[in-house]
Design an enzyme around this catalytic site. Structure first.
Site, PDB file in Angstrom:
ATOM      1  N   GLY A 107       0.831  -1.194   0.000  1.00  0.00           N
ATOM      2  CA  GLY A 107       0.000   0.000   0.000  1.00  0.00           C
ATOM      3  C   GLY A 107       0.866   1.245   0.000  1.00  0.00           C
ATOM      4  O   GLY A 107       1.662   1.469   0.919  1.00  0.00           O
ATOM      5  N   HIS A 118      10.410  37.665   2.105  1.00  0.00           N
ATOM      6  CA  HIS A 118      11.493  37.080   1.321  1.00  0.00           C
ATOM      7  C   HIS A 118      12.709  36.890   2.210  1.00  0.00           C
ATOM      8  O   HIS A 118      13.046  37.798   2.968  1.00  0.00           O
ATOM      9  CB  HIS A 118      11.858  38.005   0.158  1.00  0.00           C
ATOM     10  CG  HIS A 118      13.058  37.526  -0.608  1.00  0.00           C
ATOM     11  ND1 HIS A 118      12.966  36.513  -1.542  1.00  0.00           N
ATOM     12  CD2 HIS A 118      14.370  37.894  -0.569  1.00  0.00           C
ATOM     13  CE1 HIS A 118      14.168  36.294  -2.052  1.00  0.00           C
ATOM     14  NE2 HIS A 118      15.040  37.116  -1.467  1.00  0.00           N
TER      15      HIS A 118
END
Ligand code: NAD
Length: 459
Positions: A176, A438
């Site tokens: 899975g 930033h």
């Protein structure tokens, strides 16, 4: 025998159940919270989200210690003390479950340890004690699916056993490639196991954006994980020497392993509380159907969380828990959104919410897509981040953001801005014109919006 009575009773103390119980208590209700476990918190806290995140943190540190070698810093090969790691994880779980006990006490929520089952529309049996109630909430969660025909062998683990950290097997097969399989692959590969993931569908993390999944797929392979997609495990044999998994499809043949994890989904626990005795229907998947206000078909009985079906995620359960407590207490409330974020806490993380490109296409919804590669993100490069991608799906007419997928370091944290954007009907302009600090990874979301608008100067 004395019959006990509850004004408001919640069955199951997971993130849905305890949130519901605490909200109801805050609304002035006299609340009883029932769970068979010794501690509150359900699967999420005791053997799911929290312990797995502790192990994933350790895995990330191991990987970073290795990667910092490229920066001229040699931290050597990590020595792993499995017992110490296990007790650290257990300590974190203990701290959180202990905190919940305190929160329950402070709210005067009565906790009862026991297994409940309905005996009528307003009565329950809890470990032989008869209870009546005015209102009840079924929050009994889900359990790992066991594949039929698998031998009973202590080298075959479900997610609970995998998180017990019994040992690090030399060869680990994970059946899975959904969220549990991929998170466990991330943990055990970092701890030194040779991990093979076998996924039935044609990509890991089925349902997530294929382009973003590719980034995760490649990163896992770089971490030494072997991935077989489009492959089904047909039989598993256990001998003293090894487990042998016979596979067909993309990978056809036998695979030897020293341990195997079954991570093929979870099944709702609805039938366990015998809701039919109260007149509440439960389907053959164990799911109890509810409306947006978490009402079942029986007045005064609500259901929340995994037992109400997919997506089986703690944060959905918590929101439903609040809704059920409020509606039961006479307020108007509903969880009228299918905007439930998904995060795989792998390395890198994969996170998504709202419409994917494939879903928009399949549903014939007018859409456009913009993306920003993290190779162009200063923050990503300067903090040693690997490949990553931010992708927005938006309406070409209105520019409303319809969905987002991020893959990369901290993608799960970054997703929140996108969820809020979709929830509030924000447009590309709303995101692009919001000043993002930033250098941050969050800039990649603004850059993606700018790219769609043709105003991007960072590419
Ligand atoms: P899942 O449904 O996400 O993934 C199971 C995977 O197994 C699927 O990709 C399926 O195609 C595959 N599969 C099924 N049968 C198979 C077979 N015979 N051979 C090979 N592959 C097979 O289920 P899961 O990963 O077990 O997780 C269970 C639930 O718990 C999910 O709802 C998940 O969202 C939730 N969960 C969430 C988080 C998180 O939010 N970070 C973490 C863990 C679990």
């Amino acid at each position: 025998m004395v019959e006990k009575h509850a004004d408001f009773i919640v069955l199951g103390a997971g993130p849905g159940g305890y949130a519901c119980a605490f909200r109801a208590a805050d609304l002035g209700r006299k609340v009883v919270l029932v769970d068979p476990r010794a501690t509150l918190g359900g699967v999420c806290l005791n053997e799911g989200c929290i312990p797995s995140k502790a192990l994933l943190h350790a895995a990330e540190v191991i990987r970073e210690a290795h990667e910092i070698g490229d920066w001229g810093i040699d931290l050597g090969k990590p020595k792993i003390d499995l017992d110490a790691l296990r007790s650290r994880k257990d300590g974190i779980v203990g701290q959180l479950t202990g905190g919940l006990t305190g929160l329950a006490k402070r709210r005067k929520v009565e906790t009862v340890r026991g297994t409940a089952r309905f005996t009528g529309p307003s009565s329950l049996d809890i470990d032989g004690d008869a209870w009546t109630f005015d209102q009840a909430v079924i929050a009994v969660g889900s359990a790992p699916i066991q594949l039929p025909g698998w031998p009973d062998d202590d080298r075959i683990w479900d997610s609970t056993a995998a998180l017990e950290l019994r040992q690090v097997p030399k060869r680990l097969a994970i059946v899975g490639g959904g969220i549990i399989g991929l998170e466990m692959a991330t943990v055990y590969a970092a701890l030194g196991a040779q991990v093979t993931v076998i996924e039935f569908m044609d990509q890991i993390a089925p349902g997530a954006d294929a382009e973003a999944v590719r980034v995760l797929h490649d990163a896992l392979e770089q971490q030494g994980v072997t991935i077989h997609i489009g492959t089904k495990v047909t039989t598993i044999k256990a001998t003293k020497a090894a487990l042998t998994l016979s596979c067909e499809g993309g990978f056809a043949g036998d695979l030897k392993a020293d341990a195997a994890i079954q991570a093929v989904g979870r099944r709702a626990n609805g039938a366990l509380v015998e809701p039919q005795a109260a007149g509440v229907a439960v389907d053959d998947r164990g799911v109890i159907a509810v409306d947006a206000s978490c009402r079942t078909t029986v007045d005064g009985i609500f259901a929340i969380g995994d037992v109400t079906g997919n997506p089986m995620l703690a944060h959905r359960a918590t929101h439903q828990g609040h809704v059920a407590a409020e509606v039961a207490s006479g307020h108007v409330a509903a969880l009228d959104t299918d905007l439930i974020p998904s995060v795989a806490y792998t390395s890198p993380e994969l996170a998504w919410a709202g419409l994917t490109q494939a879903q928009a296409k399949a549903q014939g919804i007018a859409h456009k897509v913009a993306s920003f590669p993290w190779a162009a993100s200063g923050r990503n490069l300067s903090s040693g981040g690997g490949d990553g991608l931010t992708k927005l799906v938006y309406c070409p007419e209105t520019h409303r953001v319809l969905g987002a997928t991020l893959v990369g370091r901290n993608a799960g944290e970054l997703l929140a801005e996108c969820v809020l954007a979709v929830e509030m009907g924000a447009t590309l302009e709303d995101i692009a014109l919001t000043v993002h600090a930033h250098p941050t990874l969050s800039e990649t979301i603004a850059f993606t919006a700018e790219r769609a608008l043709g105003t991007l100067t960072d590419l």
